[in-house]
Motif scaffolding. Structure first.
Motif, PDB file in Angstrom:
ATOM      1  N   LYS A  15       0.851  -1.185   0.000  1.00  0.00           N
ATOM      2  CA  LYS A  15       0.000   0.000   0.000  1.00  0.00           C
ATOM      3  C   LYS A  15       0.891   1.241   0.000  1.00  0.00           C
ATOM      4  O   LYS A  15       1.853   1.315   0.762  1.00  0.00           O
ATOM      5  CB  LYS A  15      -0.879   0.036   1.249  1.00  0.00           C
ATOM      6  N   ALA A  19      -2.582   5.719  -0.127  1.00  0.00           N
ATOM      7  CA  ALA A  19      -3.618   4.692   0.004  1.00  0.00           C
ATOM      8  C   ALA A  19      -3.872   4.377   1.476  1.00  0.00           C
ATOM      9  O   ALA A  19      -5.031   4.231   1.904  1.00  0.00           O
ATOM     10  CB  ALA A  19      -3.218   3.426  -0.743  1.00  0.00           C
ATOM     11  N   MET A  20      -2.810   4.298   2.265  1.00  0.00           N
ATOM     12  CA  MET A  20      -2.964   4.020   3.698  1.00  0.00           C
ATOM     13  C   MET A  20      -3.670   5.189   4.401  1.00  0.00           C
ATOM     14  O   MET A  20      -4.478   4.981   5.300  1.00  0.00           O
ATOM     15  CB  MET A  20      -1.612   3.728   4.343  1.00  0.00           C
ATOM     16  N   ARG A  22      -5.934   7.192   2.994  1.00  0.00           N
ATOM     17  CA  ARG A  22      -7.353   7.089   2.636  1.00  0.00           C
ATOM     18  C   ARG A  22      -8.040   5.961   3.420  1.00  0.00           C
ATOM     19  O   ARG A  22      -9.179   6.089   3.844  1.00  0.00           O
ATOM     20  CB  ARG A  22      -7.522   6.877   1.132  1.00  0.00           C
ATOM     21  N   GLU A  23      -7.320   4.855   3.628  1.00  0.00           N
ATOM     22  CA  GLU A  23      -7.873   3.748   4.414  1.00  0.00           C
ATOM     23  C   GLU A  23      -8.133   4.187   5.855  1.00  0.00           C
ATOM     24  O   GLU A  23      -9.176   3.869   6.431  1.00  0.00           O
ATOM     25  CB  GLU A  23      -6.928   2.551   4.390  1.00  0.00           C
ATOM     26  N   GLU A  24      -7.208   4.928   6.444  1.00  0.00           N
ATOM     27  CA  GLU A  24      -7.389   5.421   7.810  1.00  0.00           C
ATOM     28  C   GLU A  24      -8.556   6.395   7.885  1.00  0.00           C
ATOM     29  O   GLU A  24      -9.322   6.381   8.857  1.00  0.00           O
ATOM     30  CB  GLU A  24      -6.100   6.076   8.333  1.00  0.00           C
ATOM     31  N   LEU A  60     -10.279   3.443  -2.470  1.00  0.00           N
ATOM     32  CA  LEU A  60      -9.533   2.436  -1.722  1.00  0.00           C
ATOM     33  C   LEU A  60      -8.997   1.412  -2.708  1.00  0.00           C
ATOM     34  O   LEU A  60      -9.758   0.829  -3.483  1.00  0.00           O
ATOM     35  CB  LEU A  60     -10.438   1.731  -0.706  1.00  0.00           C
ATOM     36  N   THR A  61      -7.685   1.192  -2.679  1.00  0.00           N
ATOM     37  CA  THR A  61      -7.093   0.175  -3.546  1.00  0.00           C
ATOM     38  C   THR A  61      -7.582  -1.197  -3.091  1.00  0.00           C
ATOM     39  O   THR A  61      -8.174  -1.329  -2.016  1.00  0.00           O
ATOM     40  CB  THR A  61      -5.556   0.220  -3.469  1.00  0.00           C
ATOM     41  N   CYS A  64      -6.272  -2.067   0.325  1.00  0.00           N
ATOM     42  CA  CYS A  64      -6.903  -1.250   1.365  1.00  0.00           C
ATOM     43  C   CYS A  64      -8.355  -1.674   1.570  1.00  0.00           C
ATOM     44  O   CYS A  64      -8.840  -1.723   2.705  1.00  0.00           O
ATOM     45  CB  CYS A  64      -6.846   0.229   1.004  1.00  0.00           C
ATOM     46  N   TRP A  65      -9.043  -1.971   0.477  1.00  0.00           N
ATOM     47  CA  TRP A  65     -10.439  -2.420   0.577  1.00  0.00           C
ATOM     48  C   TRP A  65     -10.521  -3.711   1.391  1.00  0.00           C
ATOM     49  O   TRP A  65     -11.380  -3.863   2.243  1.00  0.00           O
ATOM     50  CB  TRP A  65     -11.050  -2.617  -0.803  1.00  0.00           C
ATOM     51  N   SER A  67      -8.509  -4.875   3.758  1.00  0.00           N
ATOM     52  CA  SER A  67      -8.301  -4.670   5.195  1.00  0.00           C
ATOM     53  C   SER A  67      -9.407  -3.808   5.802  1.00  0.00           C
ATOM     54  O   SER A  67      -9.815  -4.036   6.944  1.00  0.00           O
ATOM     55  CB  SER A  67      -6.922  -4.091   5.484  1.00  0.00           C
ATOM     56  N   PHE A  68      -9.953  -2.846   5.042  1.00  0.00           N
ATOM     57  CA  PHE A  68     -11.064  -2.030   5.542  1.00  0.00           C
ATOM     58  C   PHE A  68     -12.304  -2.900   5.751  1.00  0.00           C
ATOM     59  O   PHE A  68     -12.979  -2.817   6.769  1.00  0.00           O
ATOM     60  CB  PHE A  68     -11.390  -0.884   4.581  1.00  0.00           C
TER      61      PHE A  68
END
Length: 157
Positions: A15, A19-20, A22-24, A60-61, A64-65, A67-68
């Motif tokens: 990531k 990207a990280m 946006r995930e946060e 979300l890549t 990332c998707w 793990s989200f």
């Protein structure tokens, strides 16, 4: 580059920093929504609501998707899904990317409470089935057990 003119991507991060980030942001938005929904006292058993959490601009890549989504699923009653935006929705949200963009939606479902009477009846039925099965097996395993066909054959001899 490696000796055979190919890039060695083994040390690359899965990531990117953006990207990280946006995930946060997505996790924070979910956490705020989750606390708000779970604090509501007016929700009854069987209640279900789907909420659009993220617009396509918060991309979300795949990593990332994944793990989200796992984060969302770790909370009881919550699910997450991505919905592809239509061309009209892309224009409305002023999205310039040509590829597929997604809306991220989360759904909260309040568990239905099982009736105690049903559980009691179910346990009683299971106990009866076990007793019947054990009674039959003890009859069948005995030396003096004869089927009706065997009794009839002995009587005719």
């Amino acid at each position: 580059m490696s000796d055979d003119d190919h890039f060695n991507r083994g040390r690359w991060a899965e990531k990117s920093g953006a990207a990280m980030r946006r995930e946060e942001e997505a996790k924070k938005a979910f956490e705020t929504l989750r606390l708000e929904m779970e604090a509501r006292k007016d929700l009854e058993a069987g209640f279900r609501e789907t909420i659009e959490l993220l617009k396509p601009s918060c991309h979300l890549t795949q990593a990332c998707w994944k793990s989200f989504r796992a984060h969302v699923l770790s909370f009881e009653g919550w699910t997450a899904k991505r919905r592809a935006a239509t061309e009209t929705e892309k224009k409305e949200s002023k999205e310039k990317r040509k590829g597929t963009v997604y809306f991220t939606e989360v759904t909260y479902s309040v568990k239905k409470v099982a009736k105690k009477n049903w559980k009691v009846k179910s346990k009683i039925q299971n106990k009866r089935q076990i007793e019947e099965t054990s009674d039959l097996s003890s009859c069948e395993s005995g030396d003096d057990f004869e089927t009706p066909a065997n009794k009839k054959a002995k009587g005719n001899l």
